[in-house]
Design a protein around this motif. Sequence first.
Motif, PDB file in Angstrom:
ATOM      1  N   GLY B 307      57.520  69.522  35.727  1.00  0.00           N
ATOM      2  CA  GLY B 307      57.493  70.997  35.827  1.00  0.00           C
ATOM      3  C   GLY B 307      56.355  71.667  35.735  1.00  0.00           C
ATOM      4  N   ASP B 308      55.167  71.020  35.711  1.00  0.00           N
ATOM      5  CA  ASP B 308      53.811  71.555  35.335  1.00  0.00           C
ATOM      6  C   ASP B 308      52.942  71.727  36.615  1.00  0.00           C
ATOM      7  OD1 ASP B 308      53.368  68.739  36.477  1.00  0.00           O
ATOM      8  OD2 ASP B 308      52.222  68.207  34.619  1.00  0.00           O
ATOM      9  N   HIS B 309      53.479  72.013  37.692  1.00  0.00           N
ATOM     10  CA  HIS B 309      52.656  72.532  38.902  1.00  0.00           C
ATOM     11  C   HIS B 309      53.439  73.193  39.885  1.00  0.00           C
ATOM     12  CE1 HIS B 309      54.257  68.432  40.062  1.00  0.00           C
ATOM     13  NE2 HIS B 309      54.178  68.800  41.131  1.00  0.00           N
ATOM     14  N   VAL B 310      52.942  73.654  40.801  1.00  0.00           N
ATOM     15  CA  VAL B 310      53.808  74.266  41.976  1.00  0.00           C
ATOM     16  C   VAL B 310      53.131  73.820  43.267  1.00  0.00           C
ATOM     17  CG1 VAL B 310      54.145  76.442  40.724  1.00  0.00           C
ATOM     18  CG2 VAL B 310      52.267  76.346  42.258  1.00  0.00           C
ATOM     19  N   TYR B 311      53.567  74.315  44.720  1.00  0.00           N
ATOM     20  CA  TYR B 311      53.142  73.767  45.750  1.00  0.00           C
ATOM     21  C   TYR B 311      52.439  74.597  46.653  1.00  0.00           C
ATOM     22  CZ  TYR B 311      56.618  69.900  45.084  1.00  0.00           C
ATOM     23  OH  TYR B 311      57.462  69.060  44.641  1.00  0.00           O
ATOM     24  N   LEU B 312      51.460  74.242  47.242  1.00  0.00           N
ATOM     25  CA  LEU B 312      50.834  75.068  48.185  1.00  0.00           C
ATOM     26  C   LEU B 312      51.316  74.546  49.513  1.00  0.00           C
ATOM     27  CD1 LEU B 312      48.410  76.872  49.511  1.00  0.00           C
ATOM     28  CD2 LEU B 312      46.923  74.939  49.555  1.00  0.00           C
ATOM     29  N   ASP B 313      52.260  75.375  50.393  1.00  0.00           N
ATOM     30  CA  ASP B 313      52.726  74.863  51.343  1.00  0.00           C
ATOM     31  C   ASP B 313      52.208  75.158  52.746  1.00  0.00           C
ATOM     32  OD1 ASP B 313      54.737  74.251  53.214  1.00  0.00           O
ATOM     33  OD2 ASP B 313      56.172  75.644  52.737  1.00  0.00           O
ATOM     34  N   LEU B 314      51.718  74.291  53.606  1.00  0.00           N
ATOM     35  CA  LEU B 314      51.004  74.343  54.786  1.00  0.00           C
ATOM     36  C   LEU B 314      51.928  73.874  56.023  1.00  0.00           C
ATOM     37  CD1 LEU B 314      47.512  73.376  53.993  1.00  0.00           C
ATOM     38  CD2 LEU B 314      48.402  75.524  53.821  1.00  0.00           C
ATOM     39  N   THR B 315      53.053  73.550  55.608  1.00  0.00           N
ATOM     40  CA  THR B 315      53.977  72.799  56.466  1.00  0.00           C
ATOM     41  C   THR B 315      54.372  73.326  57.599  1.00  0.00           C
ATOM     42  OG1 THR B 315      55.855  73.139  55.278  1.00  0.00           O
ATOM     43  CG2 THR B 315      54.801  71.138  54.897  1.00  0.00           C
ATOM     44  N   HIS B 316      54.355  74.944  57.364  1.00  0.00           N
ATOM     45  CA  HIS B 316      54.854  75.737  58.744  1.00  0.00           C
ATOM     46  C   HIS B 316      53.542  76.032  59.992  1.00  0.00           C
ATOM     47  CE1 HIS B 316      53.374  78.058  55.479  1.00  0.00           C
ATOM     48  NE2 HIS B 316      53.187  79.082  56.394  1.00  0.00           N
ATOM     49  N   LEU B 317      52.479  75.659  59.291  1.00  0.00           N
ATOM     50  CA  LEU B 317      51.308  75.803  60.303  1.00  0.00           C
ATOM     51  C   LEU B 317      51.103  74.842  61.005  1.00  0.00           C
ATOM     52  CD1 LEU B 317      48.694  76.903  57.458  1.00  0.00           C
ATOM     53  CD2 LEU B 317      50.217  78.725  58.832  1.00  0.00           C
ATOM     54  N   PRO B 318      50.843  75.220  62.573  1.00  0.00           N
ATOM     55  CA  PRO B 318      50.580  74.041  63.456  1.00  0.00           C
ATOM     56  C   PRO B 318      49.502  73.190  63.077  1.00  0.00           C
ATOM     57  CG  PRO B 318      50.217  76.381  64.359  1.00  0.00           C
ATOM     58  CD  PRO B 318      50.346  76.399  63.017  1.00  0.00           C
ATOM     59  N   PRO B 319      49.863  71.831  63.350  1.00  0.00           N
ATOM     60  CA  PRO B 319      48.653  70.780  63.076  1.00  0.00           C
ATOM     61  C   PRO B 319      47.535  71.020  63.552  1.00  0.00           C
ATOM     62  CG  PRO B 319      50.799  69.675  63.358  1.00  0.00           C
ATOM     63  CD  PRO B 319      51.136  70.961  63.721  1.00  0.00           C
ATOM     64  N   GLU B 320      47.300  71.486  64.612  1.00  0.00           N
ATOM     65  CA  GLU B 320      46.060  71.875  65.614  1.00  0.00           C
ATOM     66  C   GLU B 320      45.268  73.019  64.351  1.00  0.00           C
ATOM     67  OE1 GLU B 320      49.058  73.084  67.430  1.00  0.00           O
ATOM     68  OE2 GLU B 320      49.427  71.141  66.962  1.00  0.00           O
ATOM     69  N   GLY B 338      47.556  61.083  48.684  1.00  0.00           N
ATOM     70  CA  GLY B 338      48.413  59.979  49.618  1.00  0.00           C
ATOM     71  C   GLY B 338      49.668  60.838  50.433  1.00  0.00           C
ATOM     72  N   ILE B 339      49.442  61.936  50.544  1.00  0.00           N
ATOM     73  CA  ILE B 339      50.703  62.820  50.998  1.00  0.00           C
ATOM     74  C   ILE B 339      50.163  63.237  52.509  1.00  0.00           C
ATOM     75  CG2 ILE B 339      51.757  63.382  48.944  1.00  0.00           C
ATOM     76  CD1 ILE B 339      50.605  66.216  49.440  1.00  0.00           C
ATOM     77  N   GLU B 340      50.886  63.657  53.449  1.00  0.00           N
ATOM     78  CA  GLU B 340      50.357  64.469  54.714  1.00  0.00           C
ATOM     79  C   GLU B 340      50.902  65.823  54.518  1.00  0.00           C
ATOM     80  OE1 GLU B 340      48.909  63.394  57.810  1.00  0.00           O
ATOM     81  OE2 GLU B 340      49.294  65.409  57.545  1.00  0.00           O
ATOM     82  N   PRO B 341      49.749  66.640  54.606  1.00  0.00           N
ATOM     83  CA  PRO B 341      49.935  68.130  54.607  1.00  0.00           C
ATOM     84  C   PRO B 341      50.480  68.733  55.655  1.00  0.00           C
ATOM     85  CG  PRO B 341      47.382  67.685  54.470  1.00  0.00           C
ATOM     86  CD  PRO B 341      48.293  66.454  54.660  1.00  0.00           C
ATOM     87  N   TYR B 342      50.841  68.168  56.701  1.00  0.00           N
ATOM     88  CA  TYR B 342      51.322  68.423  57.950  1.00  0.00           C
ATOM     89  C   TYR B 342      53.062  68.493  57.609  1.00  0.00           C
ATOM     90  CZ  TYR B 342      47.746  66.853  61.106  1.00  0.00           C
ATOM     91  OH  TYR B 342      46.506  66.630  61.833  1.00  0.00           O
ATOM     92  N   THR B 343      53.461  67.697  56.735  1.00  0.00           N
ATOM     93  CA  THR B 343      54.931  67.689  56.534  1.00  0.00           C
ATOM     94  C   THR B 343      55.294  67.773  55.042  1.00  0.00           C
ATOM     95  OG1 THR B 343      54.744  65.295  56.544  1.00  0.00           O
ATOM     96  CG2 THR B 343      55.670  66.160  58.523  1.00  0.00           C
ATOM     97  N   ASP B 344      54.192  67.544  54.044  1.00  0.00           N
ATOM     98  CA  ASP B 344      54.468  67.660  52.568  1.00  0.00           C
ATOM     99  C   ASP B 344      53.838  68.901  51.869  1.00  0.00           C
ATOM    100  OD1 ASP B 344      55.932  65.395  52.257  1.00  0.00           O
ATOM    101  OD2 ASP B 344      54.276  64.094  52.364  1.00  0.00           O
ATOM    102  N   PRO B 345      54.455  69.466  51.136  1.00  0.00           N
ATOM    103  CA  PRO B 345      53.536  70.447  50.498  1.00  0.00           C
ATOM    104  C   PRO B 345      52.764  69.832  49.310  1.00  0.00           C
ATOM    105  CG  PRO B 345      55.982  70.148  49.535  1.00  0.00           C
ATOM    106  CD  PRO B 345      55.844  69.361  50.651  1.00  0.00           C
ATOM    107  N   ILE B 346      51.900  70.638  49.097  1.00  0.00           N
ATOM    108  CA  ILE B 346      50.703  69.930  48.115  1.00  0.00           C
ATOM    109  C   ILE B 346      50.546  70.360  46.837  1.00  0.00           C
ATOM    110  CG2 ILE B 346      48.240  69.611  48.024  1.00  0.00           C
ATOM    111  CD1 ILE B 346      47.811  70.774  50.916  1.00  0.00           C
ATOM    112  N   PRO B 347      50.993  69.539  45.914  1.00  0.00           N
ATOM    113  CA  PRO B 347      51.178  69.934  44.374  1.00  0.00           C
ATOM    114  C   PRO B 347      49.889  70.407  43.980  1.00  0.00           C
ATOM    115  CG  PRO B 347      51.956  67.555  44.641  1.00  0.00           C
ATOM    116  CD  PRO B 347      51.116  67.969  46.324  1.00  0.00           C
ATOM    117  N   ILE B 348      49.579  71.591  43.244  1.00  0.00           N
ATOM    118  CA  ILE B 348      48.728  72.177  42.955  1.00  0.00           C
ATOM    119  C   ILE B 348      48.778  72.889  41.396  1.00  0.00           C
ATOM    120  CG2 ILE B 348      47.583  72.785  45.185  1.00  0.00           C
ATOM    121  CD1 ILE B 348      48.805  75.925  43.343  1.00  0.00           C
TER     122      ILE B 348
END
Lengths: 257, 584
Positions: B307-320, B338-348
Amino acid sequence: MSTPTLDKHSAALDAAENTASHAIKVTFRIRRFNPEVSEEASWQDFELDIDPKERVLDALHKIKWEQDGTLTFRRSCAHGICGSDAMRINGKNRLACKTLIKDINPQKPITVEAIKGLTVLKDLVVDMEPFFQAYRDVMPFLITKGNEPTRERLQTAEDRERFDDTTKCILCAACTSSCPVFWNDGQYFGPAAIVNAHRFIFDSRDEGGEQRLEILNDKDGVWRCRTTFNCTDACPRGIEVTKAIQEVKRALITRRF
Amino acid sequence: MKIHKYDTVIVGAGGAGMRAAIESTKRSRTAVLTKLYPTRSHTGAAQGGMAAALANVEEDNWEWHTFDTIKGGDYLVDQDAAEILAKEAIDSVLDLEKMGLPFNRTPNGTIDQRRFGGHSRNHGEAPVRRSCYASDRTGHMILQTLYQNCVKEGVEFFNEFYVLDLLLTDVDGVKKSSGVVAYELATGEIHVFQAKSIIFASGGTGKFFKVTSNAHTLTGDGQAAAWRRGLPLEDMEFFQFHPTGIWRMGILLTEGARGEGGILRNKDGERFMEKYAPVMKDLASRDVVSRSIYTEIREGRGCGPEGDHVYLDLTHLPPEQLDAKLPDITEFARTYLGIEPYTDPIPIQPTAHYAMGGIPTNVEGEVLADNTTVVPGLYAAGEVACVSVHGANRLGTNSLLDINVFGRRAGIAAAEYSADHDFVELPEDPAQKVVDQVERLRNSTGTERVTELRQELQECMDANVMVFRTEQTIKTAVEKIGELRERYLNVSVQDKGKRFNTDLLEAIELGNLLDLAEVMAVSALARKESRGGHYREDFPNRDDVNFMRHTMAYREVGADGKESIRLDYKPVVQTRYQPMERKY
């Protein structure tokens, strides 16, 4: 707000968030050279426990900080932007800070040596001066004629896109020092200098293209390229280096750019 | 030892140093001394953009930008300086474009602009598009463009020359700068550079934290050199924590990601910034967002097993859109997590990012010896300096702006000073202090190791003087730093050689970090209020009656040789803006 993506974690995200340490034993076989100690270069093995998700740079730091303070290499930003730590890792040019240990088979000894074609000064540190001289020789700056506009020069998004790829270069020398032509003849400008010439030749605002093409038409210029694609493979920024060189060659023939 | 003579000497070759060099080389014989090859400087890591009210895509003006800068700095900003910053921003961006910088373009071919934290239309009504950018590598493009123009102007660089001391000479009771002393990394040789004017542009101090976006080389070398020669340091308690560093690693993920529509979420998927900043939301100022993130984590809504981080979510933005506008930071997520920001939120998590404080200067870049007295011939610009345009919290995109506006100003002012003045005589044995320092470290047989001390310092700073501070935690830090400084006297290095001795270099850098960490903690302890990046849980409100003033820290050496830190204060320059409660 509904967030369907967060309801179900991908396996990749679960793995990324896994905090359990999985240190394994890895051997680094490093090419050492220090003329203050010996005129001969030699290989030295270092064994250490490290999580394979760490960078090669982390391992080099661990060795320097915990085992041998004399191990010498350049580094700064540690995430692939400053271009300080290009080296030959398992025979391939890479940035140590952009290479994870797990991706280069840590079951076998990992070899690390200085990039080739430039004089080694100490361990992994090479003389970068000839590399930067070739860069300076292609006039890597915008050349324009006439009066400057009051506001910005206009450029369409398409014209801007034309040279986008070659603006990514961080001058790390991974490409130039992977080029067999450069290994045999240090007079060759090398891929990085040509990439930086390309960045201006194909910039619609620039008016120095002819001058730069003449420089690259030299016997040590762009025609020395044998299209081996080593440079493209080596580029940590994903620049299509060989393609850029081909475009410069084509511009020399057609004089259209 | 070698002695060199130049009209103007610039220390550091990042954005501020090279912008200064372009101006001063045209006007005076200039040498640039830099610890790193110029293109390795950390300006290159800046991503999101450079603010200027060009109004290319929507209505905007420099007065709105001035206001945002002052409000963003929680009213500790010197308002005359902020006005200069915002006004000169416009020409500053246009100058870079004319130098060749490949900005992203609008459909009609002008420089494109995007939203960024704290930048607003008409004094806080809504976010405004003010950040001029080149993909998510604006800093890289600025660094490259400035280096290219240094090549064009024939700027003379001394690469891998590490400046260790500033020389001041007493002339009829006035302290004047007369030169600097540098250590040549390749050979171990000591060089003295005599100069009519000197500009420090050597960058920040972020490496005294563990989770940081800063490069290994950002060790406060310029601040430490000035400090040890008795010059003050201003507002050192104010340090910015950027909200979105890659979890645990600290690698920067640009605020431009939120400018493009990215959203911060807690473990329940909630867009929590709506609670803390109803208007600006994810684009509130960085201090506000970083505190909000830690509040979520502390209240049990953080992500991951611990429980020591939050997410930066870009998954709703178009890949282009991600590919075109945010290619580098999405690549960082792939490479390091090793994650794909198109589909995964980024731990920050928030990451130590920027020193608002530093060597005090006026708006011409002249260094101050106290609240008003200028040190003749000495200048500073960029993160090493405190003008103060950032006050208690810097707005995103204002640092790339700062280095260009004040780098240029310092370059011109220093070169003009060189034209009008003679060399000041060097002090006797100018290199002695550096020779002693280097030899002591090289020959030391002490038992303390640099790596252990540095790690203890970084862990102490992260635990005690980060986003949340209390009297108790700061006191713990002051005590620990004192202990580490004692132990530092007993530090030794393994590499005893002269050639590329980076072991020795790291030992010297640690000494700088320790001194500056102490100044920071002592300054923070005395500021019993919360303002911008300095948040005291025991004093959660801003206190304009007692603390609407800059901290000025001085190093004092007693008759017994014992060092101490004396704190004084300097009034904030106020022009047209009255302090208001800060809401986003």
